[in-house]
Design a protein around this motif. Structure first.
Motif, PDB file in Angstrom:
ATOM      1  N   LEU A  52      37.010  52.214  41.887  1.00  0.00           N
ATOM      2  CA  LEU A  52      35.539  52.294  41.966  1.00  0.00           C
ATOM      3  C   LEU A  52      34.904  51.027  41.390  1.00  0.00           C
ATOM      4  N   THR A  53      35.460  50.536  40.283  1.00  0.00           N
ATOM      5  CA  THR A  53      34.936  49.312  39.668  1.00  0.00           C
ATOM      6  C   THR A  53      35.066  48.143  40.636  1.00  0.00           C
ATOM      7  N   ALA A  54      36.212  48.080  41.335  1.00  0.00           N
ATOM      8  CA  ALA A  54      36.410  46.984  42.297  1.00  0.00           C
ATOM      9  C   ALA A  54      35.342  47.042  43.385  1.00  0.00           C
ATOM     10  N   LYS A  55      35.047  48.263  43.863  1.00  0.00           N
ATOM     11  CA  LYS A  55      34.035  48.402  44.916  1.00  0.00           C
ATOM     12  C   LYS A  55      32.661  47.958  44.402  1.00  0.00           C
ATOM     13  N   ASN A  56      32.343  48.383  43.184  1.00  0.00           N
ATOM     14  CA  ASN A  56      31.043  47.996  42.598  1.00  0.00           C
ATOM     15  C   ASN A  56      30.958  46.481  42.432  1.00  0.00           C
ATOM     16  N   ASN A  57      32.068  45.888  41.970  1.00  0.00           N
ATOM     17  CA  ASN A  57      32.085  44.436  41.784  1.00  0.00           C
ATOM     18  C   ASN A  57      31.877  43.715  43.107  1.00  0.00           C
ATOM     19  N   PHE A  58      32.515  44.242  44.150  1.00  0.00           N
ATOM     20  CA  PHE A  58      32.370  43.634  45.479  1.00  0.00           C
ATOM     21  C   PHE A  58      30.884  43.561  45.858  1.00  0.00           C
ATOM     22  N   TYR A  59      30.183  44.684  45.641  1.00  0.00           N
ATOM     23  CA  TYR A  59      28.759  44.703  45.995  1.00  0.00           C
ATOM     24  C   TYR A  59      27.941  43.796  45.071  1.00  0.00           C
ATOM     25  N   SER A  60      28.378  43.675  43.830  1.00  0.00           N
ATOM     26  CA  SER A  60      27.664  42.765  42.931  1.00  0.00           C
ATOM     27  C   SER A  60      27.789  41.319  43.418  1.00  0.00           C
ATOM     28  N   PHE A  61      28.973  40.972  43.938  1.00  0.00           N
ATOM     29  CA  PHE A  61      29.146  39.634  44.520  1.00  0.00           C
ATOM     30  C   PHE A  61      28.260  39.489  45.753  1.00  0.00           C
ATOM     31  N   MET A  62      28.284  40.502  46.587  1.00  0.00           N
ATOM     32  CA  MET A  62      27.504  40.443  47.826  1.00  0.00           C
ATOM     33  C   MET A  62      26.013  40.273  47.536  1.00  0.00           C
ATOM     34  N   ASP A  63      25.565  40.969  46.479  1.00  0.00           N
ATOM     35  CA  ASP A  63      24.135  40.914  46.137  1.00  0.00           C
ATOM     36  C   ASP A  63      23.778  39.685  45.306  1.00  0.00           C
ATOM     37  N   GLY A  64      24.771  38.875  44.998  1.00  0.00           N
ATOM     38  CA  GLY A  64      24.521  37.666  44.209  1.00  0.00           C
ATOM     39  C   GLY A  64      24.319  37.937  42.729  1.00  0.00           C
ATOM     40  N   LYS A  65      24.717  39.147  42.274  1.00  0.00           N
ATOM     41  CA  LYS A  65      24.554  39.448  40.849  1.00  0.00           C
ATOM     42  C   LYS A  65      25.672  38.810  40.031  1.00  0.00           C
ATOM     43  N   ILE A  66      26.788  38.495  40.676  1.00  0.00           N
ATOM     44  CA  ILE A  66      27.881  37.795  40.005  1.00  0.00           C
ATOM     45  C   ILE A  66      28.200  36.541  40.821  1.00  0.00           C
ATOM     46  N   ASN A  67      28.410  35.453  40.133  1.00  0.00           N
ATOM     47  CA  ASN A  67      28.769  34.210  40.820  1.00  0.00           C
ATOM     48  C   ASN A  67      30.126  33.728  40.316  1.00  0.00           C
ATOM     49  N   PRO A  68      30.888  33.013  41.150  1.00  0.00           N
ATOM     50  CA  PRO A  68      32.204  32.537  40.704  1.00  0.00           C
ATOM     51  C   PRO A  68      32.092  31.595  39.489  1.00  0.00           C
ATOM     52  N   ASP A  69      33.053  31.702  38.573  1.00  0.00           N
ATOM     53  CA  ASP A  69      33.122  30.766  37.445  1.00  0.00           C
ATOM     54  C   ASP A  69      33.648  29.423  37.928  1.00  0.00           C
ATOM     55  N   ILE A  70      34.505  29.489  38.942  1.00  0.00           N
ATOM     56  CA  ILE A  70      35.083  28.258  39.472  1.00  0.00           C
ATOM     57  C   ILE A  70      35.091  28.348  41.006  1.00  0.00           C
ATOM     58  N   LEU A  71      34.708  27.246  41.640  1.00  0.00           N
ATOM     59  CA  LEU A  71      34.764  27.193  43.111  1.00  0.00           C
ATOM     60  C   LEU A  71      35.955  26.322  43.492  1.00  0.00           C
ATOM     61  N   THR A  72      36.929  26.907  44.136  1.00  0.00           N
ATOM     62  CA  THR A  72      38.089  26.141  44.580  1.00  0.00           C
ATOM     63  C   THR A  72      38.803  26.878  45.713  1.00  0.00           C
ATOM     64  N   SER A  73      39.391  26.098  46.625  1.00  0.00           N
ATOM     65  CA  SER A  73      40.199  26.726  47.669  1.00  0.00           C
ATOM     66  C   SER A  73      41.688  26.513  47.376  1.00  0.00           C
ATOM     67  N   ASP A  74      41.953  25.977  46.182  1.00  0.00           N
ATOM     68  CA  ASP A  74      43.331  25.671  45.808  1.00  0.00           C
ATOM     69  C   ASP A  74      43.899  26.796  44.930  1.00  0.00           C
ATOM     70  N   PRO A  75      44.832  27.599  45.457  1.00  0.00           N
ATOM     71  CA  PRO A  75      45.383  28.714  44.673  1.00  0.00           C
ATOM     72  C   PRO A  75      46.012  28.262  43.352  1.00  0.00           C
ATOM     73  N   ALA A  76      46.704  27.113  43.380  1.00  0.00           N
ATOM     74  CA  ALA A  76      47.379  26.642  42.159  1.00  0.00           C
ATOM     75  C   ALA A  76      46.348  26.314  41.077  1.00  0.00           C
ATOM     76  N   LEU A  77      45.267  25.696  41.487  1.00  0.00           N
ATOM     77  CA  LEU A  77      44.208  25.338  40.533  1.00  0.00           C
ATOM     78  C   LEU A  77      43.570  26.594  39.934  1.00  0.00           C
ATOM     79  N   LEU A  78      43.380  27.598  40.781  1.00  0.00           N
ATOM     80  CA  LEU A  78      42.774  28.849  40.296  1.00  0.00           C
ATOM     81  C   LEU A  78      43.711  29.548  39.300  1.00  0.00           C
TER      82      LEU A  78
END
Lengths: 188, 274
Positions: B129-155
């Motif tokens: 349930l928490t994962a679902k809520n978090n998903f919607y928080s991302f969708m609504d822009g209530k949470i933003n990524p701490d890091i933007l990267t497309s590199d899995p190793a860097l993440l």
């Protein structure tokens, strides 16, 4: 599309005040306050997601109850232990035996039901099969009309009437048994 | 009229649900004249009154109310508030204010880890349930990524350096691009979150946690039926029509995957972990 703040303000004003009713219904359906908490929380999160689809001026409480029902069916019903099936024949037999000596409304109420405790009534409601429990709660506790209940359970109004009639007979039988065990009973 | 039908009409009479005046009068007459129907009426009425009298209603817990409001109330980011106010200030003051604002924003960005409260409260939380809520928080822009990267190793490196003590995995989904990640914390434990997007603008959100964190003392739990399903089928799935949610386990970590691309096949999402 409406501004998020405006949606929230409307939701807070219209939907949040029904939380107690939803919580009580959830509690009676799942029988556990932790599960009731989760069920109500999920209901409100879903309701807020679809709040822009809610038709203003219609019954918000009934709308929330429908969302709660769908959430309950999808996520909780399988986990919840269904009460033992009621032997409806036993209910009918008891009911038939009670008939001849019990025509005085005031007498019935005073002698049998006045001395019951809240917990005993709650226990009797909880022990009803889900379909019957639902209509009793929605009608007698929440005060929904037959039409609203029919909409809620996806059945014709005639089914609501029939279930309610049988549900109250079952409850009457159970409550009478509680009262008898405490020494308050009809002379039948 | 059939006896059962009359008894049901008596129930409707008790509930004031007989709008037809004639029908109402005829049912009332039956109740007055016939002792059996009179008894039926009394039983319905007394039971209804008893339920109402002993309805024993409780108030929803305050923590539940707070929790719901916390999750749905829109939040205005601090820097947005500052910028909104900025345009009301006239030129001479504007210059000084800009300096102050830049300092405040810098401090905010350096110390910012304010996503924590969005992710988990201090009580026990259902992982799925928490994962679902978090998903919607991302969708609504209530949470933003701490890091933007497309590199899995860097993440992965980012997760490790920022204090996630379990070994994280950053899965690659076919036709999806990694967007970035977030770290949240609750009760002293840190958790990894990942985001992906595809060409159609759909999202995948992954919440990853070490299985041992889901012990009884932890902030998170997974219900037994879901865990049984993961053990038996290697994954659990729930499809709502709007989002699909999956739970799977790999190398001692649990992954809750939520996506709004409902056409996405389970195989594509889960095969990464098998």
């Amino acid at each position: 599309m409406k501004d998020n703040n405006l949606l929230y303000e409307e939701f807070e004003k219209e939907a949040i005040p029904h939380m107690d009713a939803l919580f009580n219904f959830a509690l009676r359906m799942v029988g556990d306050s932790d599960d009731a908490n989760d069920l109500v929380q999920e209901t409100y999160l879903r309701a807020f997601r679809f709040w822009d689809k809610f038709e203003k001026g219609t019954n918000c409480k009934a709308w929330l109850f429908r969302i709660l029902k769908n959430t309950y069916i999808n996520s909780y019903r399988k986990q919840t232990k269904e009460p033992n099936k009621v032997d409806y024949e036993e209910v009918e037999n008891f009911y038939e035996n009670a008939k001849p000596s019990s025509t005085d409304d005031a007498h019935l109420e005073k002698e049998i039901f006045d001395n019951l405790l809240d917990d005993e009534v709650s226990r009797a409601i909880s022990s009803l099969p889900e379909d019957f429990r639902t209509v009793v709660i929605l009608s007698d506790i929440e005060g929904f009309t037959y039409e609203e209940i029919a909409d809620f359970i996806d059945c014709p109004v005639g089914t609501v009437r029939s279930r309610l009639h049988r549900a109250r007979k079952m409850l009457f039988t159970k409550l009478h048994k509680y009262a008898s065990s405490k020494g308050y009973a009809l002379n039948n | 009229m059939e006896e059962n039908k009359i008894n049901e009409l008596i129930t409707a009479l008790v509930d004031d649900e007989l709008p037809d005046e004639k029908e109402r009068e005829s049912v009332l007459a039956l109740v007055k004249e016939n002792p059996e129907y009179s008894f039926s009426h009394d039983v319905q009425l007394i039971t209804k009154r008893t339920v109402l009298k002993h309805k024993n209603l409780v108030t929803a817990p305050e923590s539940l109310r707070r929790n719901i409001i916390r999750q749905i109330k829109p939040r205005v980011p601090f820097y947005q508030k500052v910028f909104n106010n900025l345009f009301d200030i006239k030129p001479p003051v504007y210059a000084y204010a800009s300096v102050v604002v830049i300092i405040i924003i810098s401090l905010f960005l350096i110390t910012s880890n304010s996503n924590d409260e969005q992710f988990l409260n201090q009580n026990r939380n259902d992982f799925v349930l928490t994962a679902k809520n978090n998903f919607y928080s991302f969708m609504d822009g209530k949470i933003n990524p701490d890091i933007l990267t497309s590199d899995p190793a860097l993440l992965k490196k980012f997760f490790k350096e920022k204090g996630i003590v379990y070994k994280t995995e950053v899965p690659c989904f076919k036709n999806w691009v990694l967007v970035g990640g977030v770290i949240s914390s609750a009760n002293g434990e840190k958790y990894a979150h990942m985001l992906y997007r595809n060409d159609e603008g759909k999202m995948i959100y992954v919440f990853q946690v070490c299985e041992k964190y889901l012990s009884k003392s932890s902030t998170l739990y997974v219900t037994k039926d879901i865990m049984d399903c993961v053990q038996a089928r290697k994954f659990f799935s729930e499809k709502s029509g709007v989002t699909n949610t999956y739970l799977t386990k790999h190398h001692g970590n649990l992954f809750a995957i939520v996506t709004n691309d409902v056409s996405q096949s389970e195989e594509n999402l889960i095969s990464e972990f098998q």
